[in-house]
Design an enzyme around this catalytic site. Structure first.
Site, PDB file in Angstrom:
ATOM      1  N   ASP A  50       7.604  36.593  37.853  1.00 27.91           N
ATOM      2  CA  ASP A  50       7.230  36.236  39.230  1.00 27.91           C
ATOM      3  C   ASP A  50       8.065  37.087  40.186  1.00 27.91           C
ATOM      4  O   ASP A  50       9.287  37.124  40.084  1.00 27.91           O
ATOM      5  CB  ASP A  50       7.486  34.739  39.478  1.00 27.91           C
ATOM      6  CG  ASP A  50       7.045  34.306  40.862  1.00 27.91           C
ATOM      7  OD1 ASP A  50       5.853  34.026  41.046  1.00 27.91           O
ATOM      8  OD2 ASP A  50       7.896  34.268  41.763  1.00 27.91           O
ATOM      9  N   ASP A  76       1.407  37.585  42.668  1.00 25.24           N
ATOM     10  CA  ASP A  76       2.749  38.080  42.340  1.00 25.24           C
ATOM     11  C   ASP A  76       3.279  37.546  41.019  1.00 25.24           C
ATOM     12  O   ASP A  76       4.469  37.592  40.781  1.00 25.24           O
ATOM     13  CB  ASP A  76       3.728  37.756  43.479  1.00 25.24           C
ATOM     14  CG  ASP A  76       4.225  36.321  43.440  1.00 25.24           C
ATOM     15  OD1 ASP A  76       3.472  35.446  42.973  1.00 25.24           O
ATOM     16  OD2 ASP A  76       5.357  36.085  43.867  1.00 25.24           O
ATOM     17  N   GLU A  77       2.400  37.035  40.157  1.00 23.12           N
ATOM     18  CA  GLU A  77       2.934  36.577  38.872  1.00 23.12           C
ATOM     19  C   GLU A  77       1.959  36.770  37.718  1.00 23.12           C
ATOM     20  O   GLU A  77       0.752  36.829  37.924  1.00 23.12           O
ATOM     21  CB  GLU A  77       3.411  35.137  38.950  1.00 23.12           C
ATOM     22  CG  GLU A  77       2.347  34.116  39.216  1.00 23.12           C
ATOM     23  CD  GLU A  77       2.982  32.747  39.491  1.00 23.12           C
ATOM     24  OE1 GLU A  77       3.251  32.033  38.527  1.00 23.12           O
ATOM     25  OE2 GLU A  77       3.195  32.420  40.666  1.00 23.12           O
TER      26      GLU A  77
HETATM   27  N1  DCP Z   1       2.435  32.271  49.921  1.00 23.12           N
HETATM   28  C1  DCP Z   1       1.919  31.809  51.125  1.00 23.12           C
HETATM   29  N2  DCP Z   1       2.066  30.489  51.486  1.00 23.12           N
HETATM   30  C2  DCP Z   1       2.721  29.607  50.682  1.00 23.12           C
HETATM   31  C3  DCP Z   1       3.252  30.063  49.447  1.00 23.12           C
HETATM   32  C4  DCP Z   1       3.099  31.406  49.115  1.00 23.12           C
HETATM   33  O1  DCP Z   1       1.310  32.599  51.867  1.00 23.12           O
HETATM   34  N3  DCP Z   1       2.873  28.337  51.049  1.00 23.12           N
HETATM   35  C5  DCP Z   1       2.294  33.686  49.576  1.00 23.12           C
HETATM   36  C6  DCP Z   1       3.476  34.464  50.091  1.00 23.12           C
HETATM   37  C7  DCP Z   1       4.329  34.696  48.889  1.00 23.12           C
HETATM   38  C8  DCP Z   1       3.303  34.770  47.772  1.00 23.12           C
HETATM   39  O2  DCP Z   1       2.252  33.902  48.166  1.00 23.12           O
HETATM   40  O3  DCP Z   1       5.116  35.863  48.988  1.00 23.12           O
HETATM   41  C9  DCP Z   1       3.855  34.367  46.416  1.00 23.12           C
HETATM   42  O4  DCP Z   1       4.239  32.993  46.449  1.00 23.12           O
HETATM   43  P1  DCP Z   1       5.503  32.434  45.690  1.00 23.12           P
HETATM   44  O5  DCP Z   1       5.329  30.960  45.625  1.00 23.12           O
HETATM   45  O6  DCP Z   1       5.695  33.158  44.398  1.00 23.12           O
HETATM   46  O7  DCP Z   1       6.723  32.690  46.694  1.00 23.12           O
HETATM   47  P2  DCP Z   1       7.537  34.007  47.020  1.00 23.12           P
HETATM   48  O8  DCP Z   1       7.218  35.129  46.092  1.00 23.12           O
HETATM   49  O9  DCP Z   1       7.413  34.325  48.466  1.00 23.12           O
HETATM   50  O10 DCP Z   1       9.032  33.524  46.818  1.00 23.12           O
HETATM   51  P3  DCP Z   1       9.835  33.243  45.447  1.00 23.12           P
HETATM   52  O11 DCP Z   1      10.968  34.221  45.470  1.00 23.12           O
HETATM   53  O12 DCP Z   1      10.311  31.836  45.592  1.00 23.12           O
HETATM   54  O13 DCP Z   1       8.895  33.430  44.302  1.00 23.12           O
HETATM   55 CA    CA Z   2       7.178  34.826  43.840  1.00 17.86          CA
HETATM   56 CA    CA Z   3       4.273  33.269  42.524  1.00 18.29          CA
END
Ligand code: DCP
Ligand code: CA
Ligand code: CA
Length: 366
Positions: A4, A104-105
């Site tokens: 991820d 992203d995963e």
């Molecule tokens: N995303 C979004 N709204 C949310 C959750 C996520 O738009 N409520 C989008 C933005 C993130 C992407 O999806 O960058 C991937 O979600 P993740 O849950 O994997 O979160 P992140 O990658 O941002 O952070 P982490 O480092 O916790 O994985």
């Molecule tokens: Ca992520």
């Molecule tokens: Ca993710």
């Protein structure tokens, strides 16, 4: 393993503009109603340190970052998709089987290439992390486990830039102390119901009689929670193949109206797309092009082929045909070119995913 990317949208913004690294970076979905109306999509860890969270109103995030030099940016999904494709291409090459499950995963099956040895798997995961860092300047968190469920929970254990390996004999001691919210499929609502039943940790859930769970959550979900709380999961890593199209875009060495120069670039793009198709054992039936002109207008054209094919030469010829026609119709010089194929076919895999019926855990993917 489950890979991820860390703070994905915000990290993608950091690699596009490294000058913002180190500052709080907040990626926003502006609703457009008034200047700051809308919600936070995600933010980097610097911003999270000030209390910024996904889903929070932008106004609230601005208040938390009032006295700091912070960067607020609008979401740019086209760009994130492009970064995501590059990431997946890198990761895929390290997997026996590969299943992308979000922007992203992805799950990577690595049992064969590590002979089922978890220390070798740890080494492989580190190589994948290093490669992403070196090639794309991106950090990710990886969980390695005996199945998808455990690897996914493990990937959330250490973030950002984490690597967590859970061997089969460590599964219960890892899972049981965790709050139930960490279990895949337990969202806010389920968490509340479980709290009301006195279930706070995954271990509490594991102790519960399966019939009780079935009475409360229904057979499917009740059985799932019963197994999942013990780290049991036999859902296979399946090649995604759900992608409806693959595309690649590149900038020409110089703005041009010359077919030969354009085809030099699009041939490369075709080769790249073809590699992905070969890896996923896909054939295609439609080919499209896109041209970003010097004056910023964008043209696209596509053609559906007579037959399903996996021939890269047919892809290149179709691109040539489409560009030749487009250049005869449009005067401006071309700045960027793209190729897209779609209409995929492969062996049927009708089976629904085990987790497809679950409530999405933390704020699902957009
Ligand atoms: N995303 C979004 N709204 C949310 C959750 C996520 O738009 N409520 C989008 C933005 C993130 C992407 O999806 O960058 C991937 O979600 P993740 O849950 O994997 O979160 P992140 O990658 O941002 O952070 P982490 O480092 O916790 O994985
Ligand atoms: Ca992520
Ligand atoms: Ca993710």
């Amino acid at each position: 393993m489950l890979v991820d990317l860390d703070y994905f949208f915000a990290q993608a913004e950091e690699i596009r503009n490294p000058a913002i690294r180190g500052k709080p970076v907040v990626v926003c979905v502006y609703s457009g109603r008034s200047e700051d109306s809308g919600a936070v999509s995600t933010s980097n860890y610097v911003a999270r340190g000030y209390g910024v969270k996904s889903g929070m109103p932008i106004i609230q995030a601005k208040r938390k970052l009032e006295n700091v030099e912070a960067v607020f940016l609008p979401v740019d999904h086209v760009y994130y998709d492009r970064v995501s494709e590059k990431v997946m291409d890198v990761l895929r090459s390290y997997a026996d089987r590969f299943e992308q499950v979000g922007v992203d995963e992805a799950f990577a099956e690595a049992t064969q290439r590590t002979d089922g040895d978890f220390e070798k798997a740890r080494g492989l995961a580190q190589v994948m992390k290093d490669k992403l860092k070196a090639q794309l300047s991106l950090s990710c968190s990886i969980g390695v486990g005996p199945n998808k469920l455990v690897s996914k929970v493990a990937a959330d254990e250490q973030k950002p830039d984490g690597l967590t390996v859970i061997k089969p004999d460590q599964v219960e001691q890892f899972l049981f102390p965790l709050p139930i919210r960490r279990l895949i499929g337990v969202g806010v609502k389920t968490e509340e119901r479980m709290h009301n039943m006195g279930i706070n940790t995954i271990g509490d859930l594991a102790k519960l009689d399966v019939q009780r769970l079935i009475d409360v959550f229904g057979r499917k979900l009740g059985t799932y929670f019963h197994n999942a709380s013990r780290g049991l999961d036999d859902d296979p890593v399946e090649e995604s193949g759900e992608a409806e199209s693959f595309s690649r875009i590149a900038t020409l060495k110089q703005d041009s109206h010359d077919l030969g120069l354009i085809l030099e670039k699009t041939d490369q793009l075709c080769e790249e797309i073809h590699n992905t198709l070969v890896q996923q054992k896909l054939s295609f039936k439609a080919v499209g092009i896109v041209a970003f002109m010097k004056d910023l207008t964008v043209y696209s054209r596509s053609k559906t082929l007579q037959n399903q094919t996996d021939d890269v030469e047919i892809m290149k010829q179709t691109v040539e045909e489409l560009f030749a026609k487009l250049l005869s119709e449009v005067q401006f010089d071309v700045r960027r070119v793209g190729v897209k194929v779609s209409g995929f076919a492969k062996e049927q895999r009708g089976q629904k995913k085990l987790t497809s019926f679950l409530e999405p855990a933390e704020g699902g993917q957009p």
